[in-house]
Write an enzyme that holds these catalytic residues in place. Structure first.
Site, PDB file in Angstrom:
ATOM      1  N   THR A 117     -13.298  -0.508 -25.162  1.00  0.00           N
ATOM      2  CA  THR A 117     -14.203  -1.574 -25.389  1.00  0.00           C
ATOM      3  C   THR A 117     -14.734  -1.451 -26.566  1.00  0.00           C
ATOM      4  O   THR A 117     -15.022  -2.454 -27.398  1.00  0.00           O
ATOM      5  CB  THR A 117     -15.106  -1.878 -24.394  1.00  0.00           C
TER       6      THR A 117
ATOM      7  N   THR B 194     -15.220   3.017 -20.854  1.00  0.00           N
ATOM      8  CA  THR B 194     -16.150   3.413 -20.100  1.00  0.00           C
ATOM      9  C   THR B 194     -15.861   3.694 -18.529  1.00  0.00           C
ATOM     10  O   THR B 194     -16.327   4.754 -17.830  1.00  0.00           O
ATOM     11  CB  THR B 194     -17.266   2.605 -19.892  1.00  0.00           C
ATOM     12  N   ASP B 195     -14.583   3.313 -18.106  1.00  0.00           N
ATOM     13  CA  ASP B 195     -14.057   3.270 -16.984  1.00  0.00           C
ATOM     14  C   ASP B 195     -13.938   4.877 -16.131  1.00  0.00           C
ATOM     15  O   ASP B 195     -14.392   5.295 -15.182  1.00  0.00           O
ATOM     16  CB  ASP B 195     -12.823   2.556 -16.545  1.00  0.00           C
TER      17      ASP B 195
ATOM     18  N   LYS C 225     -20.580   6.514 -14.181  1.00  0.00           N
ATOM     19  CA  LYS C 225     -20.812   5.160 -14.402  1.00  0.00           C
ATOM     20  C   LYS C 225     -21.141   4.540 -13.036  1.00  0.00           C
ATOM     21  O   LYS C 225     -20.290   4.550 -11.857  1.00  0.00           O
ATOM     22  CB  LYS C 225     -19.580   4.524 -14.817  1.00  0.00           C
TER      23      LYS C 225
END
Lengths: 429, 637
Positions: free
Chosen positions: A102, A178-179, A255
């Site tokens: 992202t 980020t996943d 996360k």
């Protein structure tokens, strides 16, 4: 009639005029009107004609998402396309490695979703605030969404980091979706001995919005990469405000929210440190590896034949058949580290068959302890190893690494190799 | 005010109307559309915004301009806002109720809905949207409304999210409140078909009536905003923002036409004089010993005085172009935008402590003769320099005539310069929200307010005045639901079986007359929720309390909105007195006045009626008291 053409479309007596965009469905022509609005017009009932061909180069954008030759917009490049950024002897050199995600993404017209397309130079262009903080080296290791990350890319990334440090980088910033950032960070933590900071960062809110968290995260990551902490870190928003980033140990971070800026949390402890966005000051709560104390080394081998299985009530025992013959199995058990009693004999068979089975807890917070209840004791008797307070995802990466590199896997799983296993349970520290 | 021949001047005007919708939830999340007091805020956080390239690779100039200063935005969040307003969660799907209402409005204006509506991001980096953009969707095009002076085209209807409310400016930036962010808003743009000020007002009134006919738009200050675009043939397109009241629209148009006509005349005069604008000059020395308070203040603070000679402008800078506004006022607006307090010019000097000798020295310093004018700015050096450049630039455009610009409406019907017209191409698709395909066939056509007025008279026997008050009033949807016997919280429509419904006259007089009286008595009527009103009306209608008590009941509820109507009846002791109790009280009165009753018979009625009502302290229904009293008198007469 192609995307990029100026078109006139008649539909039920009304005329729409604008630039044809790639449509995501066959039923609609999507036209960008003069005022900037996109509208979808029913193809079947529309009468369309081209006024002027190719007025806008959106075909190129369909494949790359953005016209990457358009370099002068953010001001980091002069008219020749040469970088205006000059090397400054006074500043440290930071290597920016992009893997996609992202922080460097924009719109894909075909899927309508956000995809990754920037190289590291684009990030400099997208985040002008980085200028003046360091000299930058940029490279792209991958251009993938982080859900598509593979152990092979972890290895390529680790090799790239080594090359960058050998080439003189005083710190490395890895831009990552980020996943699965926590998995990649863990992998590098196990593979590398590093004399410089390796800082992962990304953004939760896409870079194509003025409110994106990418600017502050990137700036703080660069500051962390200049710091004295020679560890693999994750640098992301500490709160929903644009005031400071938290620095998490790569093996302890998770996360914990789908969308918030401050989704990343250190589990079982306070974050290792913090970067103040305003001042750029980096501070640490606890002891850490220091810059230059370790020689650069890499052990990139991984045993990829390892699975992570979460036990839930009602689980079909046949589920365990799938992992038969695997080298390793991480169980995400309930509570202190349990599975249904009926599964214990099956696990014993797997272990006897040569599979290393390691127990973690789906509580995430806290330590596995299979000595308290009968089921636990049975699991230990069956040969299941305990991962202590190692996070399930981290434990999977660790087992992959340990199976390929450790002389004694059982001992390795019981030892903290990269801060993943905390000696003391003091979550408030 | 001078009346102009609008036809001859070639007046072209259009309207842009922004109306908040009264939906249950916001446009992209399930939070209520409720406004809050900043003091009720439960969380706060700070953000920065960074401008991005738009979809087509361009950066909007206005966006860039706004972002040059690194401003910090602080946001106040509430227990009625969620992560979506905080830009910490992707928007949910476009709210169905808002889309349906927008389609209803489109239908009332004979518009053609878009087959597939795409949610767009309109870049706004002043902090009023946490995301840095406003989400806006073109829903329908190509409609028309009627006015007495001919049809006015409706170009487009957009469904968009309302911005966050600005609370205050701080040294670092701006504080915004998130309660308003995300409330659905329709933006309706007319074609430039309007040719007189009266038609502008009529068109706005017509659109307002159509909007309110849906019964699903918000009411009250700030819930509707009108922008007016005005130009005359020799003038230029000027966008006037923020006209708060419908009543002002014709005045605003009239005044703008006047302003443009005057500016055209001034340009012609300047042309005839071969006028020009000279280079800006620092004239601090001229005012070294000045006694002018404004200039002295600026100089004592280490500032400067800058000037621009305006050759051939003498007398024209001071010329009135709108009530109490001169060409010089326009110059001053531009100087203010650059941080200066305003300007002085030679058409108004000597004054403000500036002496005749100083004026002469000023003219001398910039090489201006008696046919010329000079404008000056006194401020901090940097401000004085950029402000006088802005004045020079504005003076240059006076040579041409009317500059295109965005202006803001003042309270007195005049306008002031705000900024240049915004550019296009600052929108890109909101990829987090899939396009929607509006289905206009599923949307019922609402009854117009004009039709309601007729129906209320015919069906409910209301007189024309009351019918109009109710239909055009804030409580129209509530009136209809209680009269139809449908709970206001249920969907509208409902049964026509009025046996469960509240008496229309009772509902109408309570919602209009009673509430107006209470408002006049400073009762905080705004605190009354629909539930309060509905419950109270039912209590009266069911005979639980006398209708005389409804004012006291509503007053009690307004003072303490946490109560239910029944609780308030109990607490205030407004509750029904049983028929037996009433009879008992009447008997007491009659017996006490036995002699009078025997002597006067029914003649005693009116005197005793008052006494009975007094004895019952307004807690009994007047009709009942009257009936029972008559009975008792008759028995004895």
């Amino acid at each position: 009639m192609n995307p990029g053409d100026r078109v006139r479309v008649e539909r039920a007596g009304h005329t729409y005029e604008g630039v044809l965009l790639p449509s995501s469905t066959d039923e609609h022509l999507v036209v960008k009107l003069e005022g900037g609005y996109n509208v979808g017009i029913d193809r079947e009932h529309a009468d369309a004609e081209v006024i002027e061909e190719d007025v806008y180069d959106v075909v190129e954008e369909t494949s790359t998402g953005r016209d990457l030759s358009d370099h002068d917009v953010a001001g980091a490049q002069d008219d020749d396309g040469e970088s205006e950024i000059e090397f400054d002897d006074e500043l440290p050199t930071i290597s920016l490695i992009s893997t996609g995600g992202t922080i460097a993404s924009t719109v894909d017209y075909r899927t309508g979703a956000v995809t990754a397309q920037f190289d590291a130079e684009d990030v400099l262009r997208a985040v002008p605030d980085l200028a003046g903080r360091a000299n930058y080296r940029g490279r792209v290791v991958a251009n993938i969404l982080s859900e598509n990350m593979t152990p092979e890319v972890w290895q390529e990334l680790a090799e790239a980091v080594v090359e960058e440090v050998e080439a003189g980088a005083d710190g490395v910033v890895v831009m990552h979706g980020t996943d699965t950032m926590q998995f990649t960070a863990s992998a590098l933590a196990f593979m590398l001995e590093t004399p410089v900071p390796i800082v992962f960062t990304g953004s939760q809110r896409s870079a194509d919005r003025p409110s994106s968290d990418n600017v502050m995260n990137a700036v703080c990551a660069v500051e962390a990469a200049k710091s004295d902490c020679a560890e693999v870190l994750v640098c992301m928003h500490a709160s929903e405000s644009d005031d400071r980033c938290a620095l998490h140990r790569g093996t302890r971070v998770r996360k914990n929210h789908t969308s918030r800026r401050d989704a990343f949390e250190t589990v079982g402890a306070e974050p290792l440190g913090e970067v103040d966005y305003d001042t750029g000051e980096v501070s640490f709560r606890r002891a850490h590896e220091r810059r230059g104390e370790t020689d650069l080394a890499i052990e990139p081998a991984l045993e990829s034949d390892v699975e992570l299985v979460k036990f839930t009530p009602g689980m079909d025992p046949a589920f365990l058949d799938v992992v038969e013959g695997k080298s390793g199995l991480i169980l995400e058990g309930t509570g202190l580290g349990h599975v249904h009693t009926d599964l214990v004999p099956r696990l014993e068979e797997l272990i006897d068959d040569g599979t290393t089975v390691v127990m973690t807890s789906q509580c995430l917070e806290g330590r596995v302890c299979d000595r308290v209840y009968d089921t636990g004791r049975d699991l230990l008797d069956a040969g299941v190893l305990e991962a202590g307070d190692t996070l399930p995802g981290t434990a999977k990466v660790k087992l992959m690494w340990a199976l390929a590199n450790a002389a004694d896997v059982e001992e390795a799983m019981a030892t903290s190799l990269a801060g993943e296993l905390q000696r003391r349970s003091v979550p408030w520290e | 005010m001078t009346e102009y021949d609008y036809d001859e001047l070639g007046l072209v005007a259009g309207l842009e109307i922004h109306q908040q919708l009264d939906t249950a939830t916001k446009l992209f999340c399930n939070c209520p559309t409720e406004l809050r007091d900043p003091e009720e805020s439960t969380r706060r956080f700070t953000r920065y915004l960074h401008p991005t390239r738009s979809e087509l690779g361009e950066i909007d100039e206005a966006a860039l301009e706004e972002s040059r200063v690194d401003r910090e935005f602080e946001y106040l969040a509430y227990d009625t806002t969620c992560l979506v307003e905080e830009d910490d969660e992707p928007p949910h799907r476009l709210d169905d109720e808002a889309l349906e209402t927008a389609l209803e409005i489109a239908q009332l204006m004979d518009m053609q809905p878009i087959d597939q509506a795409h949610v767009m991001r309109k870049i706004v980096v002043d902090g009023s949207n946490t995301s840095g953009f406003q989400r806006s969707t073109l829903i329908a095009v190509d409609g028309e409304i009627e006015t007495g002076e001919g049809a006015v085209g409706i170009e487009d209807l957009m469904l968009e999210e309302e911005s966050a409310q600005r609370v205050e400016e701080t040294d670092d930036g701006v504080v915004y409140s998130l309660d308003r962010l995300g409330i659905p808003l329709v933006e309706i743009g007319t074609s430039p078909d309007i040719s007189t000020p009266e038609q502008a007002r009529e068109a706005a009134e017509r659109i307002g009536m159509l909007l309110r006919s849906t019964g699903r738009v918000k009411r009250g200050l700030g819930t509707i905003r009108q922008d007016v675009n005005v130009s005359i043939a020799e003038g230029a397109r000027v966008e006037i923002k923020g006209v708060q009241s419908l009543d002002d629209i014709d005045d605003i148009v009239r005044t703008e036409v006047g302003r443009q006509a005057e500016l055209v005349e001034i340009a012609a005069e300047l042309g005839a004089r071969d006028a020009s604008v000279g280079d800006t000059v620092d004239v601090t020395e001229v005012f070294e010993d000045t006694d002018s308070g404004v200039i002295r203040g600026a100089l004592d603070a280490g500032g400067s005085v800058t000037a621009v000679p305006l050759y051939g402008f003498d007398g024209l800078v001071g010329r009135e172009i709108a009530p109490d506004r001169r060409l010089g006022t326009e110059f001053s607006d531009h100087a203010k935008r650059h941080g200066a307090g305003g300007i002085f010019h030679t058409d108004e000097l000597p004054a403000y402590g500036v002496t005749e000798a100083e004026v002469a020295a000023l003219r001398e310093a910039v090489g201006a003769g008696s046919e010329d004018a000079v404008a000056i700015v006194a401020a901090a050096t940097e401000v004085a320099e950029s402000a006088i450049e802005a004045v020079a630039e504005r003076a240059e455009s006076a040579l041409e005539g009317v500059p295109e610009e965005t202006r803001g409406a003042n309270d007195d019907g005049t306008t002031r310069y705000l900024r240049p017209l915004p550019g296009a191409a600052r929108m890109y698709p909101e990829t987090d929200v899939p396009p929607v395909e509006p289905d206009p066939s599923a949307v019922p056509e609402p009854e117009l307010l004009t039709e309601k007025v007729d129906r209320y008279q015919a069906e409910y026997d209301l007189d024309a005045g009351l019918a109009e008050q109710v239909a055009y009033g804030e409580y129209m949807p509530l009136f209809e639901s209680v009269v139809d016997g449908v709970s206001a919280s249920d969907a509208s429509g409902g049964s026509s079986d009025s046996s469960d419904g509240v008496d229309p006259t009772l509902a109408a007089t309570t919602l209009e007359s009673t509430l107006t009286e209470l408002r006049r008595d400073d009762v905080p009527v705004a605190n009354l929720a629909d539930d309060h009103l509905e419950e109270s009306l039912r209590l009266v209608d069911d005979g639980e309390i006398p209708k005389e008590a409804v004012g006291d009941l509503l007053s009690a509820l307004a003072d303490e909105p946490s109560l239910t109507a029944e609780e308030a009846v109990e607490r205030e002791d407004l509750g029904g007195v049983s028929e037996d109790e009433v009879r008992e009280a009447i008997l007491e009165v009659v017996e006490r006045n036995e002699k009078q009753v025997e002597e006067e018979g029914m003649q005693a009625f009116s005197g005793l009626m008052g006494e009975c009502m007094g004895a019952l302290r307004g807690k009994a229904d007047g009709d009942l008291v009257s009936r029972l009293l008559r009975e008792e008198i008759q028995k004895r007469a």
